[in-house]
Design a protein around this motif. Structure first.
Motif, PDB file in Angstrom:
ATOM      1  N   GLY A  41       0.573  -1.307   0.419  1.00 16.66           N
ATOM      2  CA  GLY A  41      -0.610   0.118  -0.412  1.00 16.66           C
ATOM      3  C   GLY A  41       0.551   1.582   0.176  1.00 16.66           C
ATOM      4  O   GLY A  41       0.628   2.389  -0.668  1.00 16.66           O
ATOM      5  N   LEU A  42       1.809   1.133   1.062  1.00 13.24           N
ATOM      6  CA  LEU A  42       2.557   2.312   0.899  1.00 13.24           C
ATOM      7  C   LEU A  42       3.465   2.211  -0.495  1.00 13.24           C
ATOM      8  O   LEU A  42       3.863   3.412  -1.302  1.00 13.24           O
ATOM      9  CB  LEU A  42       3.957   2.171   2.274  1.00 13.24           C
ATOM     10  CG  LEU A  42       3.080   2.441   3.866  1.00 13.24           C
ATOM     11  CD1 LEU A  42       3.963   1.871   4.205  1.00 13.24           C
ATOM     12  CD2 LEU A  42       3.128   3.685   3.612  1.00 13.24           C
ATOM     13  N   MET A  43       3.931   1.472  -1.261  1.00 13.53           N
ATOM     14  CA  MET A  43       4.763   1.808  -2.830  1.00 13.53           C
ATOM     15  C   MET A  43       3.582   1.935  -3.602  1.00 13.53           C
ATOM     16  O   MET A  43       4.424   2.694  -4.338  1.00 13.53           O
ATOM     17  CB  MET A  43       5.379   0.438  -2.942  1.00 13.53           C
ATOM     18  CG  MET A  43       5.532  -0.142  -4.233  1.00 13.53           C
ATOM     19  SD  MET A  43       6.246  -1.433  -5.138  1.00 13.53           S
ATOM     20  CE  MET A  43       8.108  -1.388  -4.119  1.00 13.53           C
ATOM     21  N   GLN A  44       2.385   1.963  -3.412  1.00 16.52           N
ATOM     22  CA  GLN A  44       1.207   2.579  -4.209  1.00 16.52           C
ATOM     23  C   GLN A  44       1.216   3.594  -3.800  1.00 16.52           C
ATOM     24  O   GLN A  44       0.898   4.081  -5.273  1.00 16.52           O
ATOM     25  CB  GLN A  44       0.264   1.223  -4.106  1.00 16.52           C
ATOM     26  CG  GLN A  44       0.019   0.158  -4.491  1.00 16.52           C
ATOM     27  CD  GLN A  44       0.057   0.518  -6.475  1.00 16.52           C
ATOM     28  OE1 GLN A  44       0.632   0.713  -6.799  1.00 16.52           O
ATOM     29  NE2 GLN A  44      -0.906  -0.414  -7.232  1.00 16.52           N
ATOM     30  N   GLN A  45       0.900   4.713  -2.704  1.00 21.90           N
ATOM     31  CA  GLN A  45       1.178   5.625  -2.765  1.00 21.90           C
ATOM     32  C   GLN A  45       2.219   5.810  -3.276  1.00 21.90           C
ATOM     33  O   GLN A  45       2.013   7.322  -3.871  1.00 21.90           O
ATOM     34  CB  GLN A  45       0.688   5.987  -1.250  1.00 21.90           C
ATOM     35  CG  GLN A  45      -0.289   5.821  -0.665  1.00 21.90           C
ATOM     36  CD  GLN A  45      -0.847   5.961   1.011  1.00 21.90           C
ATOM     37  OE1 GLN A  45       0.456   6.454   1.651  1.00 21.90           O
ATOM     38  NE2 GLN A  45      -1.460   5.528   1.409  1.00 21.90           N
ATOM     39  N   PHE A  46       3.062   6.035  -3.231  1.00 18.75           N
ATOM     40  CA  PHE A  46       4.892   6.569  -3.699  1.00 18.75           C
ATOM     41  C   PHE A  46       4.393   6.723  -5.050  1.00 18.75           C
ATOM     42  O   PHE A  46       5.475   7.516  -5.565  1.00 18.75           O
ATOM     43  CB  PHE A  46       5.801   5.901  -3.239  1.00 18.75           C
ATOM     44  CG  PHE A  46       6.745   6.380  -3.559  1.00 18.75           C
ATOM     45  CD1 PHE A  46       7.799   7.585  -3.400  1.00 18.75           C
ATOM     46  CD2 PHE A  46       7.974   5.542  -4.972  1.00 18.75           C
ATOM     47  CE1 PHE A  46       9.199   7.615  -3.775  1.00 18.75           C
ATOM     48  CE2 PHE A  46       9.164   5.543  -4.855  1.00 18.75           C
ATOM     49  CZ  PHE A  46       9.369   7.118  -4.524  1.00 18.75           C
ATOM     50  N   ASN A  47       4.437   5.516  -5.942  1.00 20.09           N
ATOM     51  CA  ASN A  47       3.914   5.949  -7.380  1.00 20.09           C
ATOM     52  C   ASN A  47       2.862   6.509  -7.785  1.00 20.09           C
ATOM     53  O   ASN A  47       3.170   7.342  -8.550  1.00 20.09           O
ATOM     54  CB  ASN A  47       3.648   3.671  -7.138  1.00 20.09           C
ATOM     55  CG  ASN A  47       4.775   2.728  -7.507  1.00 20.09           C
ATOM     56  OD1 ASN A  47       5.622   3.675  -7.018  1.00 20.09           O
ATOM     57  ND2 ASN A  47       4.597   1.673  -7.397  1.00 20.09           N
ATOM     58  N   GLY A  48       2.014   6.273  -6.782  1.00 18.33           N
ATOM     59  CA  GLY A  48       0.777   7.749  -6.948  1.00 18.33           C
ATOM     60  C   GLY A  48       1.320   9.221  -7.279  1.00 18.33           C
ATOM     61  O   GLY A  48       1.396   9.711  -7.923  1.00 18.33           O
ATOM     62  N   GLN A  49       2.150   9.174  -6.705  1.00 17.57           N
ATOM     63  CA  GLN A  49       3.075  10.856  -6.256  1.00 17.57           C
ATOM     64  C   GLN A  49       3.987  10.638  -7.314  1.00 17.57           C
ATOM     65  O   GLN A  49       4.320  11.816  -7.663  1.00 17.57           O
ATOM     66  CB  GLN A  49       3.833  10.844  -4.725  1.00 17.57           C
ATOM     67  CG  GLN A  49       2.772  10.701  -3.631  1.00 17.57           C
ATOM     68  CD  GLN A  49       1.964  12.137  -4.078  1.00 17.57           C
ATOM     69  OE1 GLN A  49       2.294  13.242  -4.250  1.00 17.57           O
ATOM     70  NE2 GLN A  49       0.939  11.621  -3.865  1.00 17.57           N
ATOM     71  N   VAL A  50       5.356   9.281  -7.947  1.00 19.66           N
ATOM     72  CA  VAL A  50       5.282   9.721  -8.572  1.00 19.66           C
ATOM     73  C   VAL A  50       4.919  10.267 -10.322  1.00 19.66           C
ATOM     74  O   VAL A  50       5.191  10.646 -10.590  1.00 19.66           O
ATOM     75  CB  VAL A  50       6.577   8.426  -8.766  1.00 19.66           C
ATOM     76  CG1 VAL A  50       7.242   8.281  -9.899  1.00 19.66           C
ATOM     77  CG2 VAL A  50       7.572   8.233  -7.705  1.00 19.66           C
ATOM     78  N   ALA A  51       3.836   9.448 -10.087  1.00 23.82           N
ATOM     79  CA  ALA A  51       3.242   9.115 -11.300  1.00 23.82           C
ATOM     80  C   ALA A  51       3.161  11.013 -11.913  1.00 23.82           C
ATOM     81  O   ALA A  51       2.420  12.194 -13.022  1.00 23.82           O
ATOM     82  CB  ALA A  51       2.033   8.651 -11.220  1.00 23.82           C
ATOM     83  N   ASN A  52       2.293  11.833 -10.897  1.00 28.20           N
ATOM     84  CA  ASN A  52       1.865  12.993 -10.124  1.00 28.20           C
ATOM     85  C   ASN A  52       2.514  13.938 -10.847  1.00 28.20           C
ATOM     86  O   ASN A  52       2.519  14.805 -12.063  1.00 28.20           O
ATOM     87  CB  ASN A  52       1.483  13.478  -9.053  1.00 28.20           C
ATOM     88  CG  ASN A  52      -0.297  13.131  -8.324  1.00 28.20           C
ATOM     89  OD1 ASN A  52      -0.927  12.555  -9.566  1.00 28.20           O
ATOM     90  ND2 ASN A  52       0.183  12.359  -7.501  1.00 28.20           N
ATOM     91  N   ILE A  53       3.788  13.798 -10.398  1.00 30.42           N
ATOM     92  CA  ILE A  53       4.917  14.365 -10.790  1.00 30.42           C
ATOM     93  C   ILE A  53       5.776  14.200 -12.099  1.00 30.42           C
ATOM     94  O   ILE A  53       6.009  14.839 -12.651  1.00 30.42           O
ATOM     95  CB  ILE A  53       6.368  14.444 -10.018  1.00 30.42           C
ATOM     96  CG1 ILE A  53       6.111  14.596  -8.474  1.00 30.42           C
ATOM     97  CG2 ILE A  53       7.908  14.479 -10.887  1.00 30.42           C
ATOM     98  CD1 ILE A  53       7.008  13.674  -7.344  1.00 30.42           C
ATOM     99  N   ALA A  54       5.133  13.510 -12.307  1.00 34.48           N
ATOM    100  CA  ALA A  54       5.633  12.916 -14.250  1.00 34.48           C
ATOM    101  C   ALA A  54       4.649  13.782 -14.582  1.00 34.48           C
ATOM    102  O   ALA A  54       4.496  14.004 -15.995  1.00 34.48           O
ATOM    103  CB  ALA A  54       5.351  11.320 -14.865  1.00 34.48           C
ATOM    104  N   THR A  55       3.543  13.828 -14.587  1.00 34.60           N
ATOM    105  CA  THR A  55       2.586  14.490 -15.511  1.00 34.60           C
ATOM    106  C   THR A  55       2.492  15.876 -15.452  1.00 34.60           C
ATOM    107  O   THR A  55       2.380  16.203 -16.225  1.00 34.60           O
ATOM    108  CB  THR A  55       1.119  13.827 -13.899  1.00 34.60           C
ATOM    109  OG1 THR A  55       0.502  12.994 -14.671  1.00 34.60           O
ATOM    110  CG2 THR A  55      -0.493  14.478 -15.342  1.00 34.60           C
TER     111      THR A  55
END
Length: 73
Positions: A41-55
């Motif tokens: 779950g923590l990894m999914q949250q981190f990956n979501g933040q990375v995707a936001n930064i990429a966007t």
């Protein structure tokens, strides 16, 4: 450009996490609920933040490219 790459890396990291975590669970080195699931779950949250930064990075890089192009004229 960045979005598909981050999505693929996110999915690959989740597969690696569950494969390695599953192996650790079978060996008895990690608890399933309090260890593997929480970390996933923590990894999914981190990956979501990375995707936001990429966007956000895509429009910013386009603006910087246009500004650099206008300064050369």
């Amino acid at each position: 450009m960045f979005t598909p790459i981050t999505q693929v890396l996110s999915q690959i990291s989740l597969v690696v996490l569950f494969a390695y975590g599953g192996w650790l669970y079978i060996k008895g080195n990690i608890a399933l609920g309090s260890g593997l699931v929480v970390f996933a779950g923590l990894m999914q949250q981190f990956n979501g933040q990375v995707a936001n930064i990429a966007t956000i990075a895509i429009p910013c890089s386009r603006v910087l490219q246009r500004l650099a192009g206008y300064s050369k004229c």
